[in-house]
Write a protein that holds these residues in place. Sequence first.
Motif, short mmCIF file in Angstrom:
data_model
loop_
_atom_site.label_atom_id
_atom_site.label_comp_id
_atom_site.label_asym_id
_atom_site.label_seq_id
_atom_site.Cartn_x
_atom_site.Cartn_y
_atom_site.Cartn_z
N TRP A 149 0.68 -0.77 -0.46
CA TRP A 149 0.03 -0.07 -0.53
C TRP A 149 1.24 1.06 -0.02
CZ3 TRP A 149 0.48 3.85 3.05
CH2 TRP A 149 -1.04 5.54 2.97
N ALA A 150 0.36 2.11 -0.74
CA ALA A 150 1.54 3.43 -0.47
C ALA A 150 0.42 4.53 -1.13
CB ALA A 150 2.51 3.45 -2.33
N SER A 151 0.67 5.98 -0.20
CA SER A 151 0.29 6.76 -0.19
C SER A 151 0.02 6.99 -1.04
CB SER A 151 1.10 7.76 1.19
OG SER A 151 1.94 8.16 0.77
N GLY A 152 1.13 7.39 -2.35
CA GLY A 152 1.73 8.01 -3.79
C GLY A 152 1.43 9.50 -3.49
N THR A 153 2.01 10.02 -2.52
CA THR A 153 2.91 11.38 -2.13
C THR A 153 3.53 11.86 -0.94
OG1 THR A 153 0.60 12.06 -0.77
CG2 THR A 153 0.70 12.42 -3.32
N ALA A 154 4.30 12.59 -1.24
CA ALA A 154 5.32 12.98 0.17
C ALA A 154 4.13 12.59 1.32
CB ALA A 154 5.88 13.72 -0.20
N GLN A 155 4.99 12.50 2.86
CA GLN A 155 4.60 11.75 3.92
C GLN A 155 4.74 13.50 4.13
OE1 GLN A 155 7.38 9.59 6.54
NE2 GLN A 155 7.65 8.13 4.31
N VAL B 115 10.44 -1.03 -0.02
CA VAL B 115 11.01 0.33 -0.49
C VAL B 115 11.08 0.53 1.43
CG1 VAL B 115 9.36 0.25 -2.09
CG2 VAL B 115 8.15 0.02 -0.30
N TRP B 116 11.96 0.61 2.62
CA TRP B 116 12.27 0.43 3.32
C TRP B 116 12.88 2.09 3.69
CZ3 TRP B 116 16.65 3.22 4.31
CH2 TRP B 116 18.15 3.09 3.34
N CYS B 117 13.13 2.33 2.52
CA CYS B 117 13.18 4.01 2.77
C CYS B 117 11.69 4.86 2.55
CB CYS B 117 13.89 4.84 2.31
SG CYS B 117 13.33 4.26 -0.02
N ASP B 118 10.77 4.59 2.74
CA ASP B 118 9.34 5.33 2.71
C ASP B 118 8.73 4.36 4.18
OD1 ASP B 118 9.78 5.84 0.35
OD2 ASP B 118 8.45 4.21 -0.85
N TYR B 119 9.59 5.07 5.05
CA TYR B 119 8.68 4.12 6.79
C TYR B 119 8.11 5.15 6.49
CZ TYR B 119 12.91 6.75 8.29
OH TYR B 119 14.22 7.51 8.62
N PRO B 120 6.89 5.50 8.04
CA PRO B 120 6.27 6.44 8.45
C PRO B 120 7.57 7.24 9.26
CG PRO B 120 5.97 4.68 9.93
CD PRO B 120 6.37 3.97 9.12
N ARG B 121 7.97 8.87 9.07
CA ARG B 121 8.66 9.34 9.80
C ARG B 121 8.91 9.54 11.30
NH1 ARG B 121 10.72 7.58 6.07
NH2 ARG B 121 12.69 9.14 4.58
N GLY B 122 6.84 9.70 11.54
CA GLY B 122 6.16 9.48 13.26
C GLY B 122 4.86 9.13 12.98
N PRO C 165 9.69 15.43 2.24
CA PRO C 165 9.58 15.12 0.89
C PRO C 165 10.21 14.88 -0.15
CG PRO C 165 11.77 17.08 2.60
CD PRO C 165 10.17 15.96 3.33
N ARG C 166 10.65 14.43 0.35
CA ARG C 166 11.52 13.11 -0.52
C ARG C 166 10.66 11.69 -0.24
NH1 ARG C 166 16.55 12.46 2.08
NH2 ARG C 166 15.09 12.13 4.14
N PHE C 167 10.08 11.53 0.31
CA PHE C 167 9.45 10.01 0.35
C PHE C 167 7.79 9.29 0.73
CE2 PHE C 167 13.80 9.62 1.10
CZ PHE C 167 14.11 8.51 0.64
N CYS C 168 7.64 8.46 -0.24
CA CYS C 168 5.99 8.48 -0.15
C CYS C 168 6.26 7.48 1.20
CB CYS C 168 5.20 7.84 -1.00
SG CYS C 168 5.77 6.70 -1.71
N TRP C 169 4.95 7.40 1.28
CA TRP C 169 4.56 5.96 2.60
C TRP C 169 3.74 4.62 2.50
CZ3 TRP C 169 -0.54 7.14 6.40
CH2 TRP C 169 -0.04 6.48 7.86
N THR C 170 4.66 3.64 2.36
CA THR C 170 4.46 2.67 1.68
C THR C 170 4.24 1.84 3.48
OG1 THR C 170 6.62 1.72 1.57
CG2 THR C 170 5.34 3.17 -0.34
N ILE C 171 3.12 0.67 3.26
CA ILE C 171 3.26 0.05 4.14
C ILE C 171 3.22 -1.52 3.44
CG2 ILE C 171 1.96 -1.37 5.72
CD1 ILE C 171 1.08 1.09 6.25
N ALA C 172 4.31 -2.41 3.36
CA ALA C 172 4.70 -3.74 2.30
C ALA C 172 3.20 -4.99 3.54
CB ALA C 172 5.58 -4.40 2.41
N GLU C 173 3.00 -4.79 4.51
CA GLU C 173 2.69 -5.69 4.99
C GLU C 173 1.76 -5.37 7.02
OE1 GLU C 173 0.36 -8.84 4.97
OE2 GLU C 173 1.23 -8.32 3.52
N LEU C 174 1.14 -5.28 7.43
CA LEU C 174 0.35 -5.59 8.85
C LEU C 174 0.98 -6.46 9.40
CD1 LEU C 174 -1.58 -1.65 9.24
CD2 LEU C 174 0.78 -2.18 9.46
N HIS C 175 0.99 -6.38 9.97
CA HIS C 175 0.48 -7.65 11.53
C HIS C 175 0.37 -7.22 12.58
CE1 HIS C 175 2.65 -10.86 8.20
NE2 HIS C 175 3.72 -9.88 8.49
#
Length: 142
Positions: free
Chosen positions: A11-17, A43-50, A112-122
């Motif tokens: 799942w990806a936000s498609g826009t910068a965080q 896409v490990w660099c798209d982790y949530p910044r907070g 501003p450089r990365f969107c927010w992605t989640i590959a899998e939630l548990h």
Amino acid sequence: LMMDGKTDTIWASGTAQTPGMMVTVDMGAVHPLAKIRFDLGTVWCDYPRGSKIEVSTDNRTWQTAFEYGNVADGLFWDNNQPRFLVYGDFFTCTFAPVNARYVRITQTSSDPRFCWTIAELHFFGPPATLPARNAARNAAGE
């Protein structure tokens, strides 16, 4: 896609965080919940910044279960040890057990450089209980 059992779909936000971005998950029934694992996949660099993690039993009244700030460019604490996020990695948020049907994850920081992605939630209940996601699947007859 974030709960299909595959880390190569995301799942990806498609826009910068930005603060206020939100994802809400319905687990189908109320379950005890004490930990969430975020798989980052490729896409490990798209982790949530907070983020702020809130829970609800009715999708109307919410309580904060966990909140954290920027994990310092991929450095975070796991089991009281510092470690860096890497390709294919994950991180966990552990909190006091709560009952929840709905989980809402809200961005509290920006990048501003990365969107927010989640590959899998548990989702996991407290020790000695069935993981919440698996319990939801069992209740649905899967």
